[in-house]
Scaffold this motif. Structure first.
Motif, PDB file in Angstrom:
ATOM      1  N   LYS A 130       0.852  -1.183   0.000  1.00 26.91           N
ATOM      2  CA  LYS A 130       0.000   0.000   0.000  1.00 26.91           C
ATOM      3  C   LYS A 130       0.888   1.233   0.000  1.00 26.91           C
ATOM      4  O   LYS A 130       1.798   1.351   0.825  1.00 26.91           O
ATOM      5  CB  LYS A 130      -0.916   0.033   1.225  1.00 26.91           C
ATOM      6  N   ASN A 131       0.610   2.148  -0.927  1.00 28.06           N
ATOM      7  CA  ASN A 131       1.379   3.388  -1.009  1.00 28.06           C
ATOM      8  C   ASN A 131       0.401   4.556  -1.092  1.00 28.06           C
ATOM      9  O   ASN A 131       0.123   5.080  -2.172  1.00 28.06           O
ATOM     10  CB  ASN A 131       2.296   3.357  -2.248  1.00 28.06           C
ATOM     11  N   PRO A 132      -0.163   4.951   0.049  1.00 27.29           N
ATOM     12  CA  PRO A 132      -1.210   5.980   0.045  1.00 27.29           C
ATOM     13  C   PRO A 132      -0.761   7.240  -0.697  1.00 27.29           C
ATOM     14  O   PRO A 132       0.390   7.666  -0.554  1.00 27.29           O
ATOM     15  CB  PRO A 132      -1.434   6.266   1.533  1.00 27.29           C
ATOM     16  N   PRO A 133      -1.639   7.800  -1.516  1.00 30.43           N
ATOM     17  CA  PRO A 133      -3.053   7.421  -1.714  1.00 30.43           C
ATOM     18  C   PRO A 133      -3.274   6.274  -2.685  1.00 30.43           C
ATOM     19  O   PRO A 133      -4.416   5.933  -2.975  1.00 30.43           O
ATOM     20  CB  PRO A 133      -3.662   8.707  -2.259  1.00 30.43           C
ATOM     21  N   ASP A 134      -2.199   5.702  -3.214  1.00 30.41           N
ATOM     22  CA  ASP A 134      -2.330   4.583  -4.147  1.00 30.41           C
ATOM     23  C   ASP A 134      -2.411   3.282  -3.333  1.00 30.41           C
ATOM     24  O   ASP A 134      -1.388   2.721  -2.929  1.00 30.41           O
ATOM     25  CB  ASP A 134      -1.123   4.550  -5.092  1.00 30.41           C
ATOM     26  N   ILE A 135      -3.633   2.845  -3.077  1.00 31.75           N
ATOM     27  CA  ILE A 135      -3.820   1.669  -2.216  1.00 31.75           C
ATOM     28  C   ILE A 135      -4.592   0.561  -2.929  1.00 31.75           C
ATOM     29  O   ILE A 135      -4.786  -0.517  -2.363  1.00 31.75           O
ATOM     30  CB  ILE A 135      -4.564   2.049  -0.921  1.00 31.75           C
ATOM     31  N   VAL A 136      -4.994   0.807  -4.152  1.00 29.68           N
ATOM     32  CA  VAL A 136      -5.777  -0.188  -4.889  1.00 29.68           C
ATOM     33  C   VAL A 136      -4.852  -0.955  -5.822  1.00 29.68           C
ATOM     34  O   VAL A 136      -4.077  -0.363  -6.565  1.00 29.68           O
ATOM     35  CB  VAL A 136      -6.899   0.488  -5.705  1.00 29.68           C
ATOM     36  N   GLY A 137      -4.916  -2.279  -5.765  1.00 33.50           N
ATOM     37  CA  GLY A 137      -4.090  -3.098  -6.638  1.00 33.50           C
ATOM     38  C   GLY A 137      -4.131  -4.558  -6.234  1.00 33.50           C
ATOM     39  O   GLY A 137      -4.653  -4.912  -5.173  1.00 33.50           O
ATOM     40  N   LYS A 138      -3.570  -5.399  -7.077  1.00 30.89           N
ATOM     41  CA  LYS A 138      -3.562  -6.830  -6.810  1.00 30.89           C
ATOM     42  C   LYS A 138      -2.276  -7.226  -6.093  1.00 30.89           C
ATOM     43  O   LYS A 138      -1.218  -6.621  -6.277  1.00 30.89           O
ATOM     44  CB  LYS A 138      -3.676  -7.610  -8.120  1.00 30.89           C
ATOM     45  N   THR A 139      -2.364  -8.247  -5.267  1.00 30.87           N
ATOM     46  CA  THR A 139      -1.191  -8.787  -4.595  1.00 30.87           C
ATOM     47  C   THR A 139      -0.418  -9.692  -5.560  1.00 30.87           C
ATOM     48  O   THR A 139      -0.878  -9.983  -6.662  1.00 30.87           O
ATOM     49  CB  THR A 139      -1.618  -9.588  -3.358  1.00 30.87           C
ATOM     50  N   SER A 140       0.757 -10.117  -5.116  1.00 29.65           N
ATOM     51  CA  SER A 140       1.569 -11.030  -5.922  1.00 29.65           C
ATOM     52  C   SER A 140       2.021 -12.193  -5.045  1.00 29.65           C
ATOM     53  O   SER A 140       2.313 -12.009  -3.850  1.00 29.65           O
ATOM     54  CB  SER A 140       2.780 -10.300  -6.501  1.00 29.65           C
ATOM     55  N   GLN A 141       2.082 -13.393  -5.628  1.00 28.16           N
ATOM     56  CA  GLN A 141       2.377 -14.604  -4.863  1.00 28.16           C
ATOM     57  C   GLN A 141       3.630 -15.294  -5.387  1.00 28.16           C
ATOM     58  O   GLN A 141       3.926 -15.279  -6.591  1.00 28.16           O
ATOM     59  CB  GLN A 141       1.195 -15.576  -4.940  1.00 28.16           C
ATOM     60  N   VAL A 142       4.365 -15.920  -4.460  1.00 26.41           N
ATOM     61  CA  VAL A 142       5.531 -16.729  -4.780  1.00 26.41           C
ATOM     62  C   VAL A 142       5.420 -18.041  -4.010  1.00 26.41           C
ATOM     63  O   VAL A 142       5.081 -18.047  -2.824  1.00 26.41           O
ATOM     64  CB  VAL A 142       6.851 -15.995  -4.436  1.00 26.41           C
ATOM     65  N   THR A 143       5.706 -19.139  -4.697  1.00 25.46           N
ATOM     66  CA  THR A 143       5.607 -20.459  -4.090  1.00 25.46           C
ATOM     67  C   THR A 143       6.998 -20.947  -3.684  1.00 25.46           C
ATOM     68  O   THR A 143       7.939 -20.887  -4.490  1.00 25.46           O
ATOM     69  CB  THR A 143       4.979 -21.470  -5.057  1.00 25.46           C
ATOM     70  N   LEU A 144       7.123 -21.399  -2.440  1.00 23.77           N
ATOM     71  CA  LEU A 144       8.386 -21.898  -1.913  1.00 23.77           C
ATOM     72  C   LEU A 144       8.388 -23.421  -1.916  1.00 23.77           C
ATOM     73  O   LEU A 144       7.447 -24.052  -1.421  1.00 23.77           O
ATOM     74  CB  LEU A 144       8.610 -21.380  -0.491  1.00 23.77           C
ATOM     75  N   TYR A 145       9.479 -23.999  -2.471  1.00 21.33           N
ATOM     76  CA  TYR A 145       9.668 -25.445  -2.479  1.00 21.33           C
ATOM     77  C   TYR A 145      10.952 -25.750  -1.709  1.00 21.33           C
ATOM     78  O   TYR A 145      12.026 -25.265  -2.080  1.00 21.33           O
ATOM     79  CB  TYR A 145       9.779 -25.990  -3.899  1.00 21.33           C
ATOM     80  N   VAL A 146      10.826 -26.539  -0.660  1.00 15.08           N
ATOM     81  CA  VAL A 146      11.975 -26.904   0.176  1.00 15.08           C
ATOM     82  C   VAL A 146      12.358 -28.346  -0.134  1.00 15.08           C
ATOM     83  O   VAL A 146      11.508 -29.247  -0.100  1.00 15.08           O
ATOM     84  CB  VAL A 146      11.651 -26.737   1.668  1.00 15.08           C
ATOM     85  N   PHE A 147      13.650 -28.582  -0.417  1.00 21.19           N
ATOM     86  CA  PHE A 147      14.158 -29.905  -0.767  1.00 21.19           C
ATOM     87  C   PHE A 147      15.294 -30.276   0.174  1.00 21.19           C
ATOM     88  O   PHE A 147      15.898 -29.412   0.827  1.00 21.19           O
ATOM     89  CB  PHE A 147      14.668 -29.940  -2.207  1.00 21.19           C
ATOM     90  N   ASP A 148      15.588 -31.566   0.196  1.00 25.24           N
ATOM     91  CA  ASP A 148      16.765 -32.016   0.924  1.00 25.24           C
ATOM     92  C   ASP A 148      18.025 -31.501   0.242  1.00 25.24           C
ATOM     93  O   ASP A 148      19.003 -31.131   0.893  1.00 25.24           O
ATOM     94  CB  ASP A 148      16.769 -33.544   0.988  1.00 25.24           C
ATOM     95  N   LYS A 149      17.981 -31.464  -1.093  1.00 29.79           N
ATOM     96  CA  LYS A 149      19.058 -30.898  -1.900  1.00 29.79           C
ATOM     97  C   LYS A 149      18.401 -30.193  -3.067  1.00 29.79           C
ATOM     98  O   LYS A 149      17.590 -30.786  -3.788  1.00 29.79           O
ATOM     99  CB  LYS A 149      20.008 -31.990  -2.408  1.00 29.79           C
ATOM    100  N   VAL A 150      18.743 -28.940  -3.261  1.00 26.28           N
ATOM    101  CA  VAL A 150      18.092 -28.151  -4.304  1.00 26.28           C
ATOM    102  C   VAL A 150      18.427 -28.735  -5.667  1.00 26.28           C
ATOM    103  O   VAL A 150      19.606 -28.871  -6.025  1.00 26.28           O
ATOM    104  CB  VAL A 150      18.533 -26.670  -4.239  1.00 26.28           C
ATOM    105  N   PRO A 151      17.426 -29.134  -6.460  1.00 30.32           N
ATOM    106  CA  PRO A 151      17.697 -29.695  -7.795  1.00 30.32           C
ATOM    107  C   PRO A 151      18.180 -28.626  -8.749  1.00 30.32           C
ATOM    108  O   PRO A 151      17.867 -27.440  -8.601  1.00 30.32           O
ATOM    109  CB  PRO A 151      16.333 -30.257  -8.222  1.00 30.32           C
ATOM    110  N   THR A 152      18.968 -29.075  -9.723  1.00 33.01           N
ATOM    111  CA  THR A 152      19.444 -28.155 -10.762  1.00 33.01           C
ATOM    112  C   THR A 152      18.301 -27.878 -11.711  1.00 33.01           C
ATOM    113  O   THR A 152      17.726 -28.788 -12.298  1.00 33.01           O
ATOM    114  CB  THR A 152      20.627 -28.778 -11.530  1.00 33.01           C
ATOM    115  N   ARG A 153      17.989 -26.622 -11.849  1.00 34.68           N
ATOM    116  CA  ARG A 153      16.861 -26.253 -12.682  1.00 34.68           C
ATOM    117  C   ARG A 153      17.252 -26.255 -14.148  1.00 34.68           C
ATOM    118  O   ARG A 153      18.412 -26.063 -14.518  1.00 34.68           O
ATOM    119  CB  ARG A 153      16.327 -24.871 -12.279  1.00 34.68           C
TER     120      ARG A 153
END
Length: 248
Positions: A130-153
């Protein structure tokens, strides 16, 4: 239209539309950006990036809110809030003492770091700004994946392959230009050597011609001297002959 009702002219309709488009036009919405997904290994840390764009200058009342929805759950809980220049971290939830504020509102950055990752941290994180007076807008999402060992993408592998190919091409181009430079340098040296040899030959031929030019007058002088000597001897012998005739 009912009898006696006032008729609306086209000009009045156009004026109403213009007024609604200019006066009732909604404000431009704030836009929030996050990664689509992030990967982390158990026991490590991960940064959840969040930034935004706003039609307004960054306000002193700008605020960032992070919510967490565990994998398979339906409800989201608030885990972090930044307002009035101060971060407020969840002190009782699952992320207690594991969240670190690393954002900077001046740069429109609301990022956080989660330390000591665990499998239970898998889920979706939502950033709201929120940045008043600019308070209208959509949120943004990020998905977290936890591994025993991070795979090479796949993207990392593809980037490494592309980088290797580009490096090989640059190396070949460097070798090509190096060989070309050496060849041109050698050709220039050969041309200078040939030019020097030609100049030497011309100088030598000039010396020979000048030497021959100096010898020619000497030969002519010797030839004239021999001719004059011969003529003198013939004249002397002729005089002696005549004197003998006179004596007789």
């Amino acid at each position: 239209m009912a009898p006696g009702a006032p008729s609306s002219s086209p000009s009045s309709v156009l004026a109403a539309l213009l007024f609604s488009s200019l006066v009732l036009l909604p404000a431009q919405a704030i836009v929030v950006y996050t990664d689509r997904e992030v990967h982390g290994a158990v026991g490590s840390r991960v940064t959840l990036h969040c930034s935004f764009w706003s039609s307004e200058w960054v306000s002193d009342d700008v605020s960032f809110t992070w919510r967490y929805q565990p994998a398979g759950a339906r409800d989201a809980i608030s885990i972090f809030h930044f307002a009035k220049g101060q971060p407020y971290i969840d002190e009782v939830g699952t992320f207690k003492e594991r969240i670190q504020w690393v954002g900077d509102p001046r740069w429109k950055d609301g990022s956080i770091v989660i330390h000591n990752l665990d499998y239970s941290d898998n889920g979706t994180f939502t950033c709201d700004v929120k940045n008043p007076p600019d308070i209208v807008g959509k949120t943004s999402q990020v998905t977290l994946y936890v591994f025993d060992k991070v795979p090479t993408r796949y993207g990392v592998v593809l980037g490494a392959v592309v980088g290797g190919v580009l490096g090989a091409v640059l190396l070949l181009l460097l070798l090509f230009y190096l060989v070309r430079f050496c060849w041109r340098r050698r050709q220039a040296a050969l041309r200078r050597r040939l030019s020097a040899m030609e100049k030497g030959k011309l100088h030598k031929s000039g010396k020979d011609s000048s030497k021959r030019g100096r010898q020619t007058p000497v030969l002519y002088a010797m030839l004239d001297h021999s001719r004059s000597t011969k003529a003198a001897s013939e004249k002397k012998s002729k005089g002696l002959g005549e004197s003998r005739k006179d004596k007789k």
